[in-house]
Design an enzyme around this catalytic site. Structure first.
Site, PDB file in Angstrom:
ATOM      1  N   ASP A   1       0.863  -1.182   0.000  1.00  0.00           N
ATOM      2  CA  ASP A   1       0.000   0.000   0.000  1.00  0.00           C
ATOM      3  C   ASP A   1       0.907   1.242   0.000  1.00  0.00           C
ATOM      4  OD1 ASP A   1      -2.133   1.714  -0.007  1.00  0.00           O
ATOM      5  OD2 ASP A   1      -3.169   0.807   1.684  1.00  0.00           O
TER       6      ASP A   1
ATOM      7  N   GLU B   1     -10.287   7.235   4.685  1.00  0.00           N
ATOM      8  CA  GLU B   1      -9.264   6.564   5.489  1.00  0.00           C
ATOM      9  C   GLU B   1      -9.255   7.068   6.943  1.00  0.00           C
ATOM     10  OE1 GLU B   1      -5.637   5.542   3.402  1.00  0.00           O
ATOM     11  OE2 GLU B   1      -6.531   6.137   1.517  1.00  0.00           O
TER      12      GLU B   1
HETATM   13  C1  BGC Z   1      -5.072   3.258   0.417  1.00  0.00           C
HETATM   14  C2  BGC Z   1      -5.304   2.287  -0.697  1.00  0.00           C
HETATM   15  C3  BGC Z   1      -5.162   2.957  -2.027  1.00  0.00           C
HETATM   16  C4  BGC Z   1      -3.812   3.647  -2.106  1.00  0.00           C
HETATM   17  C5  BGC Z   1      -3.553   4.334  -3.435  1.00  0.00           C
HETATM   18  C6  BGC Z   1      -3.828   4.082   0.219  1.00  0.00           C
HETATM   19  O1  BGC Z   1      -3.747   5.095   1.154  1.00  0.00           O
HETATM   20  O2  BGC Z   1      -4.996   2.559   1.645  1.00  0.00           O
HETATM   21  O3  BGC Z   1      -6.574   1.700  -0.564  1.00  0.00           O
HETATM   22  O4  BGC Z   1      -5.321   2.032  -3.057  1.00  0.00           O
HETATM   23  O5  BGC Z   1      -3.717   4.599  -1.072  1.00  0.00           O
HETATM   24  O6  BGC Z   1      -4.255   5.496  -3.567  1.00  0.00           O
END
Ligand code: BGC
Length: 634
Positions: free
Chosen positions: A274, A496
């Site tokens: 990630d 998030e």
């Molecule tokens: C998230 C992911 C995402 C990635 C790319 C991260 O902060 O946890 O779900 O795919 O960013 O944007």
């Protein structure tokens, strides 16, 4: 990569390419970086395997043509062949998690929490197919979706990315979504990425990126089981989760990544970290790189410091800390995905079928999204059958969420944290717009503006009910003028960790003490799951209407279940609309009886702030149980 069973010709192609690649080229393939941090020239020079758009990071005017042009340039650079560089096409990744949500004019589908309430796997596959075509219409070939999180605590800011609190619905969707995206890997396919491996939805207190403190059995029954159908469907990529499992970061966990996923479950594609996910393994970046590679990560999502990543990775191979076998396993897997997807045989992005015949934001795709909205609505209360409403009723429509497509789309829409519609009316008394920011201010690219296309909830009502008027704070309510009120209330966008709800710091302190490595902490959305504490203005708006003796139909826009005691008491009917996306018309379709309610709760609705009942618990005394949902016809 002995565990891989593959087509002989693909195996030969992989071995042929691998035999011709230098160490620099191999490590370059293992590197993915953010578009703002790299030029096409550097993609070639460093043999970069992939570029991504972080949430809200968009090229030019954010039109499909801008995306095609951008990916075309990266692709062309990756395909220039000379003595230093072998032509291997780049793969471009985006978070198309509820439609192609970064792009202006895309169809925005309901977030997963609403789709879970719809409980309709056939619909899910159609949504995935439509999303794939919208992605392809911008020259992109890879999405970091679907999320298979089983969210166990509604304090988590990513609850809305989860279909359900219990694995059954997630299992029934996982394979269908992957099937719809990858579509036999033909012309209409994009590469899917199931995430976040694993246990993301199970952290204590629902702390984002926190610690999932559960047994092996629970891990496998609740959080791993949704991955089986996705793997059976041949999902090509898996993203590692930020969370820890009993104190150990998934990003450094060889057992979970290599032994379970690659060996036991025979996953053949590649594992991607990630966003800067390895950074939190250890203080020392060099150490973190070694541990991430050795744990089994194949491609590294490094937002900016890709040069450091490459240098450390190379040093580790030269010093023997990381074996050449491990590097070869990673690169073989990346090549496997690119070959399986036919990337080497596809023309440059600008010449691809869907770039030339776009299927983007079309009425066909919007109709699927509108159907999804209708099916996702859960009716919690309907006193004296006040719903369905007559289209001729004199309706006052109020509430800060009534006429704001940005709010109804939620986070991960145009900007990482979502947007507020530009045209938001001045008489709304909300507590302020959503916070829009990026992880890292140096790479922040904030998108302002409106959702292009679709309808707000108010616009949907207005289109069918000629006697409806809009008054956002409800103060114009007048029993001589209005038969009924529709009050659309709820959360404003977040994504998030910035969507977390924490009533203090103890959750963070405890988590930090338990995990090995670091916890990235973002400012939470609020301190309480009680709606009236998060958004007191909503209750006031309802009261402006009910105080006048006008009955109120309350529609809640939210990314999770919240404590709604007061709002529910005042309402005559109450509808959970989740985060419906761009097609607000779907709500009027059901409120006025053209369609019946069919959504059922895929999350338990808690009665009190300190409760966290989950389906299957004993005792189980929630406000509304999992599976609850009224309808017009019994
Ligand atoms: C998230 C992911 C995402 C990635 C790319 C991260 O902060 O946890 O779900 O795919 O960013 O944007």
């Amino acid at each position: 990569m002995d565990t891989l069973v593959m087509d002989k010709t693909i195996a030969q192609k992989i071995n042929d390419l691998l035999g011709r690649m230098s160490l620099d080229q191999k490590i370059g393939q293992m590197t993915q970086t953010e578009r703002l941090a790299i030029t096409p020239k550097e993609v070639k020079e460093y043999h970069i395997g992939s570029v991504l758009s972080g949430g809200g990071s968009v090229p030019g005017d954010n039109q499909p043509a801008d995306w095609i042009k951008m990916n075309d340039e990266y692709w062309a650079a990756s395909m220039e062949e000379d003595e230093q560089h072998l032509a291997i096409p780049i793969i471009y990744g985006v978070d198309a998690i509820h439609g192609h949500n970064n792009v202006l004019g895309a169809t925005i589908f309901p977030h997963n929490i609403g789709l879970g309430a719809a409980n309709d796997p056939e619909l899910i596959e159609r949504i995935a197919k439509a999303t794939a075509r919208e992605i392809l219409s911008t020259g992109v070939e890879w999405t970091f979706a679907p999320t298979l999180a089983v969210a166990r605590n509604n304090h988590w800011g990513r609850t809305y990315e989860s279909y359900a609190e219990s694995p059954e619905i997630v299992q029934s969707y996982a394979g269908r979504f992957v099937k719809g995206l990858q579509n036999s890997l033909g012309r209409d396919s994009v590469v899917a990425c199931v995430k976040h491996w694993v246990g993301d939805g199970g952290t204590s207190y629902g702390v984002d990126q926190g610690d999932t403190e559960i047994s092996d059995d629970e891990m496998s029954e609740i959080h791993i089981s949704p991955y089986y159908p996705a793997l059976a469907e041949g999902v090509l990529t898996v993203m590692v989760s930020f969370n820890s499992w009993n104190g150990k970061k998934c990003h450094g966990n060889k057992y979970l990544l290599t032994e379970v996923l690659k060996e036991e479950l025979e996953f053949e594609g590649f594992i991607i970290s990630d966003w800067d996910g390895i950074d939190y393994i250890d203080e020392d970046y060099s150490e973190t790189v070694a541990r991430g590679i050795n744990a089994g990560i194949d491609m590294f999502m490094v937002s900016e410091k890709w040069r450091e990543f490459i240098a450390h990775a190379k040093n580790h191979v030269l010093s023997g800390r990381v074996s050449m076998e491990r590097i070869d396993d990673a690169v073989k897997r990346i090549l496997y995905v690119k070959l399986m997807y036919g990337l080497f045989d596809r023309p440059r992005p600008a010449e691809r079928y869907w770039s030339k015949n776009p299927d983007f934001g079309t009425s066909h795709n919007r109709a699927i999204a509108r159907e999804a909205v209708r099916k996702s609505l859960v009716l919690l209360k309907n006193e004296n059958d006040i719903l369905p409403l007559s289209k001729n009723a004199r309706i006052i429509v109020a509430g800060k969420n009534a006429d704001n497509r940005g709010y109804q789309c939620g986070g991960f829409t145009i900007a990482w944290q979502g947007i507020t519609d530009d045209n938001e009316s001045a008489d709304s008394d909300n507590k302020g717009g959503p916070i829009i920011m990026d992880y890292n201010s140096s790479s922040a690219q904030i998108q302002k503006g409106s959702i292009v296309g679709g309808t707000s909830i108010w616009e949907g009502i207005k289109a069918v009910a000629p006697n409806a008027t809009l008054n956002l704070n409800g103060t114009a309510a007048d029993p001589n003028l209005h038969d009924v009120g529709i009050v659309v209330i709820g959360e404003t966008p977040y994504a998030e960790g910035m969507g977390d709800i924490r009533d203090g710091d103890y959750q963070i302190e405890e988590t930090s003490e338990k995990i090995e490595g670091f916890l990235k902490v973002l400012a939470p959305y609020g301190h309480s799951t009680v709606l009236n504490e998060l958004h007191p203005e909503d209750l006031r708006t309802i009261q402006h209407i009910t105080d006048k003796g006008i009955p109120a139909i309350v529609v809640l826009v939210s990314g999770r279940t919240l404590i709604i005691k007061k709002e529910l008491e005042l309402s005559s009917a109450f509808v959970a609309a989740w985060l419906p996306g761009s097609e607000g018309q779907g709500i009027a379709d059901v409120l006025f009886g053209d369609y019946d309610f069919q959504g059922k709760l895929s999350f338990t609705w808690q009665k009190h702030r300190d409760e966290n009942y989950i389906k299957g618990d004993s005792p189980y005394e929630p406000l509304f149980p999992y599976g609850y949902g009224l309808s017009y016809n019994g």
